[in-house]
Design a protein around this motif. Sequence first.
Motif, PDB file in Angstrom:
ATOM      1  N   VAL A   1     -67.866 -79.610  26.213  1.00 12.46           N
ATOM      2  CA  VAL A   1     -67.123 -78.360  26.012  1.00 12.46           C
ATOM      3  C   VAL A   1     -65.638 -78.565  26.252  1.00 12.46           C
ATOM      4  O   VAL A   1     -64.791 -78.152  25.446  1.00 12.46           O
ATOM      5  CB  VAL A   1     -67.677 -77.253  26.931  1.00 12.46           C
ATOM      6  N   GLU A   2     -65.296 -79.221  27.368  1.00 10.28           N
ATOM      7  CA  GLU A   2     -63.883 -79.472  27.663  1.00 10.28           C
ATOM      8  C   GLU A   2     -63.266 -80.385  26.615  1.00 10.28           C
ATOM      9  O   GLU A   2     -62.094 -80.219  26.250  1.00 10.28           O
ATOM     10  CB  GLU A   2     -63.743 -80.115  29.047  1.00 10.28           C
ATOM     11  N   SER A   3     -64.032 -81.328  26.121  1.00 13.33           N
ATOM     12  CA  SER A   3     -63.523 -82.256  25.116  1.00 13.33           C
ATOM     13  C   SER A   3     -63.222 -81.536  23.812  1.00 13.33           C
ATOM     14  O   SER A   3     -62.202 -81.807  23.154  1.00 13.33           O
ATOM     15  CB  SER A   3     -64.538 -83.382  24.877  1.00 13.33           C
TER      16      SER A   3
ATOM     17  N   ASP B   1     -65.145 -97.959  16.011  1.00 15.59           N
ATOM     18  CA  ASP B   1     -64.350 -98.868  16.831  1.00 15.59           C
ATOM     19  C   ASP B   1     -63.960 -98.181  18.137  1.00 15.59           C
ATOM     20  O   ASP B   1     -63.696 -96.972  18.162  1.00 15.59           O
ATOM     21  CB  ASP B   1     -63.077 -99.305  16.098  1.00 15.59           C
ATOM     22  N   GLY B   2     -63.905 -98.954  19.208  1.00 12.51           N
ATOM     23  CA  GLY B   2     -63.393 -98.436  20.476  1.00 12.51           C
ATOM     24  C   GLY B   2     -64.358 -97.559  21.244  1.00 12.51           C
ATOM     25  O   GLY B   2     -63.944 -96.877  22.188  1.00 12.51           O
ATOM     26  N   TRP B   3     -65.639 -97.561  20.869  1.00 19.25           N
ATOM     27  CA  TRP B   3     -66.605 -96.779  21.642  1.00 19.25           C
ATOM     28  C   TRP B   3     -66.797 -97.425  23.014  1.00 19.25           C
ATOM     29  O   TRP B   3     -66.498 -98.609  23.211  1.00 19.25           O
ATOM     30  CB  TRP B   3     -67.937 -96.693  20.887  1.00 19.25           C
TER      31      TRP B   3
ATOM     32  N   GLU C   1     -68.363 -90.646  24.760  1.00 15.60           N
ATOM     33  CA  GLU C   1     -67.265 -91.009  23.862  1.00 15.60           C
ATOM     34  C   GLU C   1     -66.182 -89.937  23.818  1.00 15.60           C
ATOM     35  O   GLU C   1     -64.987 -90.264  23.786  1.00 15.60           O
ATOM     36  CB  GLU C   1     -67.803 -91.277  22.452  1.00 15.60           C
ATOM     37  N   LEU C   2     -66.564 -88.658  23.801  1.00 20.12           N
ATOM     38  CA  LEU C   2     -65.555 -87.599  23.705  1.00 20.12           C
ATOM     39  C   LEU C   2     -64.677 -87.543  24.955  1.00 20.12           C
ATOM     40  O   LEU C   2     -63.438 -87.507  24.835  1.00 20.12           O
ATOM     41  CB  LEU C   2     -66.226 -86.253  23.440  1.00 20.12           C
ATOM     42  N   PRO C   3     -65.244 -87.552  26.176  1.00 22.01           N
ATOM     43  CA  PRO C   3     -64.369 -87.571  27.361  1.00 22.01           C
ATOM     44  C   PRO C   3     -63.524 -88.840  27.464  1.00 22.01           C
ATOM     45  O   PRO C   3     -62.501 -88.840  28.154  1.00 22.01           O
ATOM     46  CB  PRO C   3     -65.352 -87.472  28.538  1.00 22.01           C
ATOM     47  N   ALA C   4     -63.941 -89.918  26.785  1.00 19.79           N
ATOM     48  CA  ALA C   4     -63.160 -91.159  26.802  1.00 19.79           C
ATOM     49  C   ALA C   4     -62.090 -91.171  25.716  1.00 19.79           C
ATOM     50  O   ALA C   4     -61.338 -92.147  25.592  1.00 19.79           O
ATOM     51  CB  ALA C   4     -64.083 -92.361  26.624  1.00 19.79           C
TER      52      ALA C   4
ATOM     53  N   GLY D   1     -62.841 -91.936  16.630  1.00 21.30           N
ATOM     54  CA  GLY D   1     -63.904 -91.854  15.640  1.00 21.30           C
ATOM     55  C   GLY D   1     -65.041 -90.954  16.069  1.00 21.30           C
ATOM     56  O   GLY D   1     -65.687 -90.301  15.233  1.00 21.30           O
ATOM     57  N   ALA D   2     -65.317 -90.902  17.371  1.00 23.27           N
ATOM     58  CA  ALA D   2     -66.369 -90.022  17.872  1.00 23.27           C
ATOM     59  C   ALA D   2     -65.988 -88.563  17.647  1.00 23.27           C
ATOM     60  O   ALA D   2     -66.838 -87.734  17.297  1.00 23.27           O
ATOM     61  CB  ALA D   2     -66.619 -90.298  19.350  1.00 23.27           C
TER      62      ALA D   2
END
Length: 818
Positions: A627-629, A742-744, A798-801, A805-806
């Motif tokens: 949600v925050e993401s 990429d970058g996950w 992935e979203l909080p990071a 792409g995510a």
Amino acid sequence: MRKVYVFTFLFFVQNLFGQDGASIYKEIKKLNTLASVLYVAAHPDDENTRLISLFSNHYNARTAYLSMTRGDGGQNLIGTDLRESLGLIRTQELLEARKIDGGQQYFTTANDFGFSKHPDETLRLWNKNDILGQVVFRIRKFRPDLIIHRFNHKTPGTTHGHHTSSAMLSEQAFHLSNNPNAFPEQLDRVKLWQAERQFYNTSWWAYGGREQFKNADKSNMIPIESNPTDMLLGRTNEEVAAKSRSQHKSQGFGSAPNLGTQTEYLEWINGSKPTQSDPFQGIDTSWNRVKGGKKIKMIVDQIISDFNLEHPYKSVIALTKLYKEIGTLDDLHWKTIKQKEVINLIKSCLGLRIQFNTNSEVGVAQSSLAVQLKFFNPSSIPLLLEKIEGVVNLEVNEPLNENQLWEQKMNLLLKDEITTPYWLLKEGDLGNYKVENETLKGLAETPNPFEVRFHISINGIKIPFQTSLKYRYTDRVAGEVVQNFQLLPRATTELVEKVILFQNQEPKQLRVKVRAHGSNFKGKVQLNTPKSWKVKPEVQQVHIEKAGASEEFVFEVLPPEGSSKASFSSIVTEGDTSYQMYLKEIDYPHIEKQFLLSPNKSIVSKIDLKTSVTKIAYINGAGDKVVESLANVGIKATTFDAEMFRLEDLLPFPTVIVGIRAFNVHKALAYKNQILWDYVDQGGTLIVQYNTSRGLDSTILAPYPLSLSRDRVSDENAQVRILKKDHPLLHHPNHIQPSDFDGWVQERGLYFANRWDTRYEALFSMNDKGETAKLGSLLVTDYGKGKFIFTGLSFFRELPAGVPGAYRLFANLISYGK
């Protein structure tokens, strides 16, 4: 009923005010046992609390659990804290568990980087030689007679790579700990040591089932009864073990004790092979193993014989003489251990209350702190308080008779020390924490540096009682609350948003928070960014008068041309001193409140991101930060508890997302799922994120049949193959490319579907090295007028990071059919 009330009250009083006579008696009997057991595994909750309690409370051995990691890579069933915060929670859960089962707790600096399918990967990322050295050091320091590992060192690739690695390291360390050529730099702090034997704590689950284990060759195994009843304390070993295991609340490991006989199996691995069901067979665990120990045993035997359950203080004079006699031993190892045990027994027998208190939760270096020292003697044994040494030094020389309290208030000048988790003060790498102080490595938590020793004379024998500075206050609901005092920097700082996304060339206003922990803070704050990002203003003045207060400062940031990803941090300076740490307070009712200090960092990305939906409904699961993401990209989420939502609540939203593990933790979804299917039938888009397969009926997850598995792709860099390149979900509103993977971080996903109805479409194929393709990470189907999506992809990580792409793919899921 009256008897129940009386027992409950007595039980409460015993736990509130100290040990009862029976518990003290058991601790005195432990004085005659000189045995040590080291249990080794990979994570918090891997340990067998039944064995730890058995060895500690029935064999009376010093027992410790060495966990390779702190469990940062797990999931969290009780909140949204992940990674380092979760590792800190799980560390404290282990400490609470050890308080119950009687064990000690140690770690290495290995980081739980997520699920690993092979020890080759694990040991490469952990830096095998470094972690092996730490295991060797712990063996040399703890000096166990028995080493027991939870997992099989001979079956790499069949279970979690961390699990197998912990066993492999344990097995190798067994041989190296007595080798002077192995890690010789340790030998100025510890001595060589050879454990007598090593076991693998096997069970039926290692053989694929109870029937297979029943028929297995057990010639190298010894069975031991693991559920004896302690008639003195009125509890079974299972009851202690279940309560201990239930402390792993973040992992949902609440346990109930089994009744009746229970058997644990120990498979012999190294050392002398026992021929009986006695793991200590042939090992002298008495005072005979120490020169001069026979006299000690005679004194202990007499104390046991004379012990008065109703008046434990009558053993104090004999215990002081025992303390003095142990002090004459040459064996420093057992002398130190047994003198500490005797000191604790004297304190318990006398019922002493020793406190070093402050009414301030935190402080800063070079400031004055009001503290209070208290020493209360409720017993009839006369004591003499001679002096206090440590961070406070006082000559006292005052007698303390029955029910007499000595107390003194003063101000303490705080020196610059560390109180927060030592392993998080510097940024580590994927597989290891960065800890430069060798004396701290492996400790469960940072030692409290603010300690004092009360030197007490009892019948002419001097006994030191040590205690540390505590913040003590009264909560209107919980009553008295006691926690460690914390020393903080004069200021901490952070960007308010941990993930910041720029979707175009327009500047954004970023908020920086500065919190003062000392009074009258005057300094400057600025953003630390790559040169291609333009920041206005460059510097802002900070003036915060009151300790504990905070202020926010706004900086305008202009992104560079094209796509870009960067790490931002905020820096506060006061004079020549810079502050770059952020402070996170972690407060759960089952653990002591924690203060996490770590270098502040926010992930900032300039990405091409579009979405057709700006509002969604979110049904809360086990806890995540999705949600925050989504708020970072302008998507507003309205949250609903699983037990409360109705169809009319959901219909105004174009898309509904179900939080991670929602079907695992909310039983109401087993019947309220029909509301979700009705929502889709009427034109809504529904996204169900991952749930664990264990104990879950997969038929309740989706409108058409699908089956969950334990399939996962743990390599975050594993190739992702697009199966249906023309599928509209992959082209609206963002064109999804292989580069979007990429970058996950940590993994691709987990608990994929492995069977599904033909009406579903699988969009991706992926697998870890050497495995078959996994097709069940993302399934989509039409249902009525709407769209249903199941995904095991790790969007919750992935979203909080801030993985660009995510975000693009998740925006497409949300926008599907809109």
